[in-house]
Design a protein around this motif. Structure first.
Motif, PDB file in Angstrom:
ATOM      1  N   ILE A 149       3.502 -11.956  -7.022  1.00  0.00           N
ATOM      2  CA  ILE A 149       3.511 -11.300  -8.326  1.00  0.00           C
ATOM      3  C   ILE A 149       2.153 -10.639  -8.472  1.00  0.00           C
ATOM      4  N   LEU A 150       2.134  -9.314  -8.360  1.00  0.00           N
ATOM      5  CA  LEU A 150       0.896  -8.538  -8.357  1.00  0.00           C
ATOM      6  C   LEU A 150       0.684  -7.953  -9.749  1.00  0.00           C
ATOM      7  N   ILE A 151      -0.342  -8.425 -10.431  1.00  0.00           N
ATOM      8  CA  ILE A 151      -0.544  -8.076 -11.841  1.00  0.00           C
ATOM      9  C   ILE A 151      -1.728  -7.125 -11.997  1.00  0.00           C
ATOM     10  N   GLU A 152      -1.458  -5.971 -12.582  1.00  0.00           N
ATOM     11  CA  GLU A 152      -2.516  -5.048 -13.008  1.00  0.00           C
ATOM     12  C   GLU A 152      -2.729  -5.262 -14.496  1.00  0.00           C
ATOM     13  N   ASN A 153      -3.964  -5.495 -14.909  1.00  0.00           N
ATOM     14  CA  ASN A 153      -4.287  -5.781 -16.300  1.00  0.00           C
ATOM     15  C   ASN A 153      -5.031  -4.591 -16.905  1.00  0.00           C
ATOM     16  N   LYS A 154      -4.531  -4.111 -18.043  1.00  0.00           N
ATOM     17  CA  LYS A 154      -5.169  -2.996 -18.733  1.00  0.00           C
ATOM     18  C   LYS A 154      -5.342  -3.322 -20.211  1.00  0.00           C
ATOM     19  N   VAL A 155      -6.557  -3.087 -20.717  1.00  0.00           N
ATOM     20  CA  VAL A 155      -6.791  -3.152 -22.155  1.00  0.00           C
ATOM     21  C   VAL A 155      -6.818  -1.737 -22.717  1.00  0.00           C
ATOM     22  N   ARG A 156      -7.731  -0.916 -22.187  1.00  0.00           N
ATOM     23  CA  ARG A 156      -7.849   0.452 -22.693  1.00  0.00           C
ATOM     24  C   ARG A 156      -8.122   1.475 -21.598  1.00  0.00           C
ATOM     25  N   ALA A 157      -8.509   1.023 -20.404  1.00  0.00           N
ATOM     26  CA  ALA A 157      -8.979   1.938 -19.368  1.00  0.00           C
ATOM     27  C   ALA A 157      -7.858   2.850 -18.876  1.00  0.00           C
ATOM     28  N   PRO A 158      -8.183   4.115 -18.556  1.00  0.00           N
ATOM     29  CA  PRO A 158      -7.170   5.008 -17.990  1.00  0.00           C
ATOM     30  C   PRO A 158      -6.806   4.572 -16.574  1.00  0.00           C
ATOM     31  N   LEU A 159      -5.647   4.992 -16.117  1.00  0.00           N
ATOM     32  CA  LEU A 159      -5.207   4.641 -14.768  1.00  0.00           C
ATOM     33  C   LEU A 159      -5.939   5.466 -13.735  1.00  0.00           C
ATOM     34  N   MET A 160      -6.165   4.863 -12.588  1.00  0.00           N
ATOM     35  CA  MET A 160      -6.691   5.587 -11.444  1.00  0.00           C
ATOM     36  C   MET A 160      -5.550   6.318 -10.752  1.00  0.00           C
ATOM     37  N   ASP A 161      -5.895   7.270  -9.893  1.00  0.00           N
ATOM     38  CA  ASP A 161      -4.900   8.041  -9.170  1.00  0.00           C
ATOM     39  C   ASP A 161      -3.988   7.123  -8.351  1.00  0.00           C
ATOM     40  N   ARG A 162      -2.669   7.248  -8.522  1.00  0.00           N
ATOM     41  CA  ARG A 162      -1.653   6.513  -7.779  1.00  0.00           C
ATOM     42  C   ARG A 162      -1.893   4.996  -7.843  1.00  0.00           C
ATOM     43  N   GLN A 163      -2.359   4.517  -8.980  1.00  0.00           N
ATOM     44  CA  GLN A 163      -2.760   3.114  -9.067  1.00  0.00           C
ATOM     45  C   GLN A 163      -1.599   2.158  -8.792  1.00  0.00           C
ATOM     46  N   PHE A 164      -0.445   2.407  -9.388  1.00  0.00           N
ATOM     47  CA  PHE A 164       0.680   1.498  -9.169  1.00  0.00           C
ATOM     48  C   PHE A 164       1.369   1.772  -7.837  1.00  0.00           C
ATOM     49  N   ALA A 165       1.308   3.008  -7.366  1.00  0.00           N
ATOM     50  CA  ALA A 165       1.844   3.290  -6.029  1.00  0.00           C
ATOM     51  C   ALA A 165       1.081   2.491  -4.985  1.00  0.00           C
ATOM     52  N   ARG A 166      -0.228   2.334  -5.181  1.00  0.00           N
ATOM     53  CA  ARG A 166      -1.023   1.544  -4.237  1.00  0.00           C
ATOM     54  C   ARG A 166      -0.735   0.047  -4.378  1.00  0.00           C
ATOM     55  N   TYR A 167      -0.351  -0.405  -5.565  1.00  0.00           N
ATOM     56  CA  TYR A 167       0.118  -1.790  -5.699  1.00  0.00           C
ATOM     57  C   TYR A 167       1.343  -2.008  -4.827  1.00  0.00           C
ATOM     58  N   ARG A 168       2.258  -1.064  -4.842  1.00  0.00           N
ATOM     59  CA  ARG A 168       3.469  -1.202  -4.033  1.00  0.00           C
ATOM     60  C   ARG A 168       3.119  -1.168  -2.541  1.00  0.00           C
ATOM     61  N   MET A 169       2.148  -0.354  -2.178  1.00  0.00           N
ATOM     62  CA  MET A 169       1.721  -0.316  -0.784  1.00  0.00           C
ATOM     63  C   MET A 169       1.143  -1.659  -0.359  1.00  0.00           C
ATOM     64  N   ARG A 170       0.367  -2.283  -1.256  1.00  0.00           N
ATOM     65  CA  ARG A 170      -0.198  -3.599  -0.932  1.00  0.00           C
ATOM     66  C   ARG A 170       0.901  -4.649  -0.829  1.00  0.00           C
ATOM     67  N   GLY A 171       1.901  -4.534  -1.712  1.00  0.00           N
ATOM     68  CA  GLY A 171       3.002  -5.476  -1.644  1.00  0.00           C
ATOM     69  C   GLY A 171       3.764  -5.364  -0.334  1.00  0.00           C
ATOM     70  N   LYS A 172       4.037  -4.130   0.090  1.00  0.00           N
ATOM     71  CA  LYS A 172       4.753  -3.923   1.348  1.00  0.00           C
ATOM     72  C   LYS A 172       3.913  -4.374   2.543  1.00  0.00           C
ATOM     73  N   ALA A 173       2.595  -4.156   2.458  1.00  0.00           N
ATOM     74  CA  ALA A 173       1.713  -4.606   3.538  1.00  0.00           C
ATOM     75  C   ALA A 173       1.746  -6.130   3.651  1.00  0.00           C
ATOM     76  N   GLY A 174       1.820  -6.820   2.510  1.00  0.00           N
ATOM     77  CA  GLY A 174       1.900  -8.276   2.530  1.00  0.00           C
ATOM     78  C   GLY A 174       3.170  -8.778   3.191  1.00  0.00           C
ATOM     79  N   ILE A 175       4.269  -8.049   3.011  1.00  0.00           N
ATOM     80  CA  ILE A 175       5.521  -8.415   3.687  1.00  0.00           C
ATOM     81  C   ILE A 175       5.363  -8.245   5.190  1.00  0.00           C
ATOM     82  N   LEU A 176       4.802  -7.108   5.600  1.00  0.00           N
ATOM     83  CA  LEU A 176       4.617  -6.850   7.030  1.00  0.00           C
ATOM     84  C   LEU A 176       3.680  -7.864   7.675  1.00  0.00           C
TER      85      LEU A 176
END
Length: 315
Positions: free
Chosen positions: A77-104
């Motif tokens: 369960i990969l949690i990104e926490n935001k209070v007020r900060a803007p998102l970085m470029d492709r921030q959640f796409a990179r979460y998915r990449m990390r998740g897939k890398a963990g499977i591999l």
């Protein structure tokens, strides 16, 4: 027993709510069960690891990484926490990449990407970000959990302060060229296509290349978007049944409409000319009108009785 009262905390850093959430996961079986339910994991799953600020790869940082194990194997369960900060470029796409890398890498068998944030932060996200997120653990849900537990009074106070902090708003830096283009675009849209109900722009930054129109059915699940840098005009539907919706909409599409499903969104696209907002507006007015006509066709498509019935059934 008497409990202390607290003054509102003016600014809540994300590291604070990170740590409080991790403490709740560790100390409260009921809170852990709530997280598992939101992530769609079995309620008898057992945590085997929880880490904060994980940056083991070149794919960016995970705010909270929790690995749980059940009869179905290990899940992250990969949690990104935001209070007020803007998102970085492709921030959640990179979460998915990390998740897939963990499977591999054999770290887990599956994963979920969860945004922990004030509810309005999640609801204001662009479709491109929403499509990469599996669930929202809103601060409001956390407050509801903490409400009947006076022993967690200070934690509740911090999350309440964080929501108030968010409501003060993230201040965008206005971009002069983009602001001028938006003003001219709005003037044309409001005078010639008032049924699209485009809201007069406020502050627009240099990254404002997606123009969002008000929701069509109420809520935020169905709306028009003009991605004027090249993607074109789209009807965006937030749904977990995107593949099925795409299939059922097929017979109703007009010849130049293409339906594109993602994990949690379905887009009906009409390709329109890319617009360079830096050019004199009269130079691009024709392309703006072409796009607004396409958006009006998409609006009429969405409001068709049968199409609306199919979309509503998928929400």
């Amino acid at each position: 027993m008497t409990y202390l009262t607290f003054d509102t905390i003016a600014r809540v850093d994300e590291i604070v709510t990170d740590v409080l959430a991790m403490d709740l996961i560790h100390s409260s079986p009921e809170f852990l069960a709530a997280i598992l339910a939101i992530a769609g994991e079995p309620l008898d799953a057992r945590p085997v690891a929880i880490r904060r600020s994980v940056a083991d790869t070149s794919l960016g940082e995970t705010d909270i990484e929790m690995v749980v194990e059940s009869s179905g194997g290990r899940s992250a369960i990969l949690i990104e926490n935001k209070v007020r900060a803007p998102l970085m470029d492709r921030q959640f796409a990179r979460y998915r990449m990390r998740g897939k890398a963990g499977i591999l890498n054999g770290q887990w068998h599956r994963f979920k990407v969860v945004l922990m944030s004030p509810r309005n932060y999640y609801e204001a996200l662009a479709a491109e970000h929403l499509s990469q997120i599996d669930a929202n653990l809103s601060y409001e849900v956390i407050l509801d959990f903490l409400a009947g537990r006076p022993e967690f009074a200070f934690k509740r106070h911090v999350f309440e302060s964080a929501i108030a902090d968010y409501r003060k708003g993230y201040v965008k830096s206005p971009d002069t060229a983009m602001m001028e283009f938006y003003q001219n675009y709005w003037a044309v849209a409001s005078s010639e296509f008032p049924q699209l109900r485009l809201i007069k722009p406020d502050v627009v930054g240099k990254d404002g290349s997606w123009i969002y129109f008000p929701p069509l059915y109420g809520g935020n699940s169905v709306r028009l978007i003009h991605k004027f840098k090249g993607i074109g005009c789209e009807l965006a539907v937030a749904t977990r049944n995107a593949e099925q919706l795409a299939e059922t909409l097929g017979p109703y599409l007009q010849p130049d409409m293409i339906v594109r499903p993602t994990k949690s969104m379905a887009f009906v696209n009409v390709k329109t000319p890319a617009i360079n907002h830096i050019l004199d507006f009269e130079t691009v007015r024709g392309n703006v009108l072409t796009s607004l006509r396409a958006l009006e066709r998409l609006r009429e498509f969405a409001m068709d009785k049968q199409v609306r019935k199919l979309i509503m059934a998928a929400l």
